[in-house]
Design a protein around this motif. Structure first.
Motif, PDB file in Angstrom:
ATOM      1  N   PHE A 285       0.814  -1.212   0.000  1.00 40.08           N
ATOM      2  CA  PHE A 285       0.000   0.000   0.000  1.00 40.08           C
ATOM      3  C   PHE A 285       0.850   1.266   0.000  1.00 40.08           C
ATOM      4  O   PHE A 285       0.569   2.216  -0.711  1.00 40.08           O
ATOM      5  N   PHE A 286       1.918   1.300   0.786  1.00 37.95           N
ATOM      6  CA  PHE A 286       2.692   2.526   0.924  1.00 37.95           C
ATOM      7  C   PHE A 286       3.802   2.693  -0.110  1.00 37.95           C
ATOM      8  O   PHE A 286       4.288   3.799  -0.301  1.00 37.95           O
ATOM      9  N   PHE A 287       4.204   1.613  -0.773  1.00 37.45           N
ATOM     10  CA  PHE A 287       5.323   1.768  -1.695  1.00 37.45           C
ATOM     11  C   PHE A 287       5.031   1.304  -3.119  1.00 37.45           C
ATOM     12  O   PHE A 287       5.613   1.817  -4.061  1.00 37.45           O
ATOM     13  N   PHE A 288       4.181   0.323  -3.310  1.00 37.65           N
ATOM     14  CA  PHE A 288       3.999  -0.244  -4.639  1.00 37.65           C
ATOM     15  C   PHE A 288       2.610  -0.018  -5.226  1.00 37.65           C
ATOM     16  O   PHE A 288       2.380  -0.326  -6.373  1.00 37.65           O
ATOM     17  N   HIS A 289       1.711   0.516  -4.465  1.00 36.03           N
ATOM     18  CA  HIS A 289       0.341   0.717  -4.913  1.00 36.03           C
ATOM     19  C   HIS A 289       0.248   1.962  -5.788  1.00 36.03           C
ATOM     20  O   HIS A 289       1.127   2.813  -5.785  1.00 36.03           O
ATOM     21  N   GLU A 290      -0.837   2.086  -6.535  1.00 35.99           N
ATOM     22  CA  GLU A 290      -1.032   3.240  -7.421  1.00 35.99           C
ATOM     23  C   GLU A 290      -1.048   4.556  -6.640  1.00 35.99           C
ATOM     24  O   GLU A 290      -0.556   5.576  -7.105  1.00 35.99           O
ATOM     25  N   PHE A 291      -1.596   4.550  -5.445  1.00 34.68           N
ATOM     26  CA  PHE A 291      -1.674   5.761  -4.623  1.00 34.68           C
ATOM     27  C   PHE A 291      -0.647   5.718  -3.488  1.00 34.68           C
ATOM     28  O   PHE A 291      -0.899   6.193  -2.392  1.00 34.68           O
ATOM     29  N   SER A 292       0.513   5.166  -3.748  1.00 35.81           N
ATOM     30  CA  SER A 292       1.533   5.019  -2.717  1.00 35.81           C
ATOM     31  C   SER A 292       2.255   6.336  -2.471  1.00 35.81           C
ATOM     32  O   SER A 292       2.119   7.310  -3.210  1.00 35.81           O
ATOM     33  N   ILE A 293       3.031   6.336  -1.422  1.00 39.20           N
ATOM     34  CA  ILE A 293       3.808   7.529  -1.056  1.00 39.20           C
ATOM     35  C   ILE A 293       4.826   7.846  -2.152  1.00 39.20           C
ATOM     36  O   ILE A 293       5.021   9.006  -2.509  1.00 39.20           O
ATOM     37  N   ALA A 294       5.467   6.806  -2.685  1.00 40.85           N
ATOM     38  CA  ALA A 294       6.462   7.028  -3.739  1.00 40.85           C
ATOM     39  C   ALA A 294       5.817   7.667  -4.967  1.00 40.85           C
ATOM     40  O   ALA A 294       6.366   8.611  -5.539  1.00 40.85           O
ATOM     41  N   ASN A 295       4.644   7.186  -5.352  1.00 38.80           N
ATOM     42  CA  ASN A 295       3.958   7.773  -6.508  1.00 38.80           C
ATOM     43  C   ASN A 295       3.478   9.187  -6.203  1.00 38.80           C
ATOM     44  O   ASN A 295       3.459  10.046  -7.080  1.00 38.80           O
ATOM     45  N   LEU A 296       3.082   9.435  -4.961  1.00 38.70           N
ATOM     46  CA  LEU A 296       2.649  10.771  -4.568  1.00 38.70           C
ATOM     47  C   LEU A 296       3.797  11.769  -4.691  1.00 38.70           C
ATOM     48  O   LEU A 296       3.636  12.858  -5.237  1.00 38.70           O
ATOM     49  N   VAL A 297       4.967  11.394  -4.208  1.00 39.78           N
ATOM     50  CA  VAL A 297       6.142  12.272  -4.300  1.00 39.78           C
ATOM     51  C   VAL A 297       6.512  12.501  -5.767  1.00 39.78           C
ATOM     52  O   VAL A 297       6.789  13.633  -6.179  1.00 39.78           O
ATOM     53  N   LYS A 298       6.474  11.436  -6.563  1.00 38.92           N
ATOM     54  CA  LYS A 298       6.795  11.562  -7.989  1.00 38.92           C
ATOM     55  C   LYS A 298       5.803  12.479  -8.691  1.00 38.92           C
ATOM     56  O   LYS A 298       6.182  13.332  -9.496  1.00 38.92           O
ATOM     57  N   THR A 299       4.535  12.351  -8.361  1.00 40.09           N
ATOM     58  CA  THR A 299       3.501  13.171  -8.983  1.00 40.09           C
ATOM     59  C   THR A 299       3.651  14.633  -8.585  1.00 40.09           C
ATOM     60  O   THR A 299       3.490  15.529  -9.415  1.00 40.09           O
ATOM     61  N   LYS A 300       3.980  14.893  -7.327  1.00 40.31           N
ATOM     62  CA  LYS A 300       4.192  16.281  -6.889  1.00 40.31           C
ATOM     63  C   LYS A 300       5.379  16.906  -7.610  1.00 40.31           C
ATOM     64  O   LYS A 300       5.336  18.072  -8.003  1.00 40.31           O
ATOM     65  N   TYR A 301       6.444  16.130  -7.815  1.00 41.75           N
ATOM     66  CA  TYR A 301       7.610  16.637  -8.527  1.00 41.75           C
ATOM     67  C   TYR A 301       7.237  16.970  -9.968  1.00 41.75           C
ATOM     68  O   TYR A 301       7.611  18.030 -10.486  1.00 41.75           O
ATOM     69  N   GLU A 302       6.511  16.067 -10.628  1.00 37.28           N
ATOM     70  CA  GLU A 302       6.093  16.325 -12.005  1.00 37.28           C
ATOM     71  C   GLU A 302       5.163  17.537 -12.092  1.00 37.28           C
ATOM     72  O   GLU A 302       5.259  18.329 -13.028  1.00 37.28           O
ATOM     73  N   HIS A 303       4.294  17.695 -11.097  1.00 35.86           N
ATOM     74  CA  HIS A 303       3.374  18.837 -11.071  1.00 35.86           C
ATOM     75  C   HIS A 303       4.151  20.139 -10.964  1.00 35.86           C
ATOM     76  O   HIS A 303       3.876  21.112 -11.674  1.00 35.86           O
ATOM     77  N   ARG A 304       5.138  20.171 -10.084  1.00 39.95           N
ATOM     78  CA  ARG A 304       5.961  21.368  -9.916  1.00 39.95           C
ATOM     79  C   ARG A 304       6.724  21.689 -11.203  1.00 39.95           C
ATOM     80  O   ARG A 304       6.808  22.841 -11.626  1.00 39.95           O
ATOM     81  N   LYS A 305       7.259  20.651 -11.836  1.00 36.60           N
ATOM     82  CA  LYS A 305       8.012  20.833 -13.078  1.00 36.60           C
ATOM     83  C   LYS A 305       7.096  21.361 -14.185  1.00 36.60           C
ATOM     84  O   LYS A 305       7.469  22.272 -14.939  1.00 36.60           O
ATOM     85  N   LEU A 306       5.885  20.828 -14.279  1.00 41.21           N
ATOM     86  CA  LEU A 306       4.945  21.288 -15.297  1.00 41.21           C
ATOM     87  C   LEU A 306       4.486  22.717 -15.033  1.00 41.21           C
ATOM     88  O   LEU A 306       4.272  23.482 -15.979  1.00 41.21           O
ATOM     89  N   LYS A 307       4.338  23.098 -13.756  1.00 36.28           N
ATOM     90  CA  LYS A 307       3.980  24.482 -13.437  1.00 36.28           C
ATOM     91  C   LYS A 307       5.053  25.442 -13.927  1.00 36.28           C
ATOM     92  O   LYS A 307       4.749  26.506 -14.476  1.00 36.28           O
ATOM     93  N   GLN A 308       6.313  25.078 -13.726  1.00 35.18           N
ATOM     94  CA  GLN A 308       7.413  25.919 -14.191  1.00 35.18           C
ATOM     95  C   GLN A 308       7.399  26.025 -15.718  1.00 35.18           C
ATOM     96  O   GLN A 308       7.601  27.109 -16.275  1.00 35.18           O
TER      97      GLN A 308
END
Length: 111
Positions: A36-59
């Protein structure tokens, strides 16, 4: 005598069963937690990756917006000012008037 041996064997197997059950339960819970926390679609790792991509796309969007504003300003300028149109024609396309000599100067950085 046989009854006594059965009691002794049953007492030994119960704690062993509890240990196996406990280990199995702990392993299942650990698997669920890790999944749930590392390999799931809504995992913490995916959340961090998505936030990074969101920040990059905003720039990237802000850079494109700035470029868009520059191009809009240049478009208005070219539509309304004939001197600006002439300047762009001369600078970008090397156009010149009839019987006009054009001198180009190059610096060391251009070569």
């Amino acid at each position: 005598m046989k009854g006594l041996l059965r009691k002794i064997n049953n007492n030994k197997t119960k704690p062993m069963f509890k240990k196996i059950f406990s280990w199995t339960l702990n392993l299942c819970m650990a698997y669920i937690f890790l999944n749930f926390f590392f390999f799931h679609e809504f995992s913490i790792a995916n959340l961090v990756k998505t936030k990074y991509e969101h920040r990059k796309l905003k720039q990237e969007v802000s850079k494109v917006n700035i470029e868009n504003l520059k191009l809009q300003k240049e478009n208005v300028q070219l539509n309304n000012d004939p001197k600006a149109l002439e300047r762009i024609a001369r600078e970008k396309y090397g156009m010149h008037k009839q019987n006009e000599k054009v001198y180009r100067f190059y610096s060391d950085e251009d070569n």
